[in-house]
Design an enzyme around this catalytic site. Structure first.
Site, mmCIF file in Angstrom:
data_model
loop_
_atom_site.group_PDB
_atom_site.id
_atom_site.type_symbol
_atom_site.label_atom_id
_atom_site.label_comp_id
_atom_site.label_asym_id
_atom_site.label_seq_id
_atom_site.Cartn_x
_atom_site.Cartn_y
_atom_site.Cartn_z
ATOM 1 N N PRO A 83 63.757 -4.877 27.844
ATOM 2 C CA PRO A 83 62.767 -5.231 28.875
ATOM 3 C C PRO A 83 62.323 -6.688 28.769
ATOM 4 C CG PRO A 83 62.150 -3.220 27.701
ATOM 5 C CD PRO A 83 63.284 -3.823 26.949
ATOM 6 N N GLU A 84 62.305 -7.396 29.900
ATOM 7 C CA GLU A 84 61.845 -8.781 29.954
ATOM 8 C C GLU A 84 60.570 -8.819 30.804
ATOM 9 O OE1 GLU A 84 65.153 -11.437 30.911
ATOM 10 O OE2 GLU A 84 66.558 -10.009 30.057
#
Ligand SMILES: [Zn+2]
Length: 264
Positions: free
Chosen positions: A2-3
């Site tokens: 996840p960014e």
């Protein structure tokens, strides 16, 4: 992994669903976190009311008055909302659950790279903050010989970018990931600045990217939509129609994909 757009998607859902709710119970499910679970930080939240969720880079904080709990999803961590009570032992890889009297927030983390508690590290600016400008990039890259992609993924330089959004921003800006950061021209810095803001905004608008086998899902279990807009990440042929290449030397420990025609 996840960014920024994925973590922001999670933050928005949790803020909507949990603000104003009182924490009724905490169930720490395994004693073997990647880092030990700060039981005191968790149990101290019982009886407190959630005042919101904040995000910095890829870190999320649950806020409850003057108390807060920092969360990082790591490689494949997931925060899931359920109407079932806490304490369901059949949920695999569940590290902890926070009960809100009728709603439960679960932290599921198969690879155990997630993080719970502790202070926030030092970050560069957020890509959508006014402090993030082409001049900022110029100053941050001045004299730096490191590959531009490595610096874009360095959270101390700029907060929130990882492999997907850095790869896509560099493609849109027409810059090869291996270029020494300090050698970028003014026009390239401006294109890059615009491209970063574009991919991050699109990522948030489309509620994140769901790619890979550790596919991201939001707290409702729904996938994002940015994967349908990627130009080169995870593809063999770019959206430009050209065959893509990979850097021979790894950048931030893996080879970087780029278009040998469109990226200079
Ligand atoms: Zn191309």
């Amino acid at each position: 992994m996840p960014e920024l757009p994925e973590v922001e998607t999670v933050r928005r859902v949790l803020e909507t669903e949990l603000t104003g709710r009182t924490i009724t119970e905490i169930v720490v499910r395994t004693p073997t976190f990647y880092r030990p679970p700060p039981r005191a930080a968790l149990t101290g939240l019982i009886g407190k009311t959630v005042t919101g969720f904040s995000r910095r880079g890829k870190f999320l904080s649950l806020l409850a008055g003057e108390r807060s709990l920092v969360l990082h999803l790591g490689m494949s961590g997931r925060l899931t909302l359920t109407d079932r009570p806490a304490g369901n032992r059949s949920v695999k890889h569940c590290r902890f659950e926070i009960g809100f009297g009728g709603k439960t927030l679960r932290f599921v983390d198969p690879r155990r790279f997630g993080r719970v508690g502790g202070p926030l590290p030092k970050f560069g600016p957020e890509p959508l903050d006014p402090a993030f400008t082409p001049d900022f990039l110029k100053a941050a890259f001045q004299g730096r010989k490191a590959a531009i992609k490595a610096l874009l993924m360095d959270q101390g330089v700029l907060a929130g970018l990882g492999n997907i959004y850095a790869t896509e921003a560099l493609f849109r800006a027409g810059i090869r990931p291996s270029r020494p950061a300090g050698r970028l021209r003014r026009a390239e810095l401006e294109s890059l600045h615009e491209a970063i803001r574009f991919v991050i905004r699109e990522g948030i608008r489309l509620r994140g990217s769901t790619l890979d086998d550790e596919a991201f899902l939001d707290p409702y279990g729904k996938p994002g939509g940015f994967q349908n807009r990627v130009c080169i990440y995870g593809r063999r042929e770019g959206a430009c129609g050209h065959s893509l290449a990979k850097t021979k030397r790894p950048i931030a420990s893996r080879s970087a994909v780029y278009c040998p025609v469109c990226q200079k």
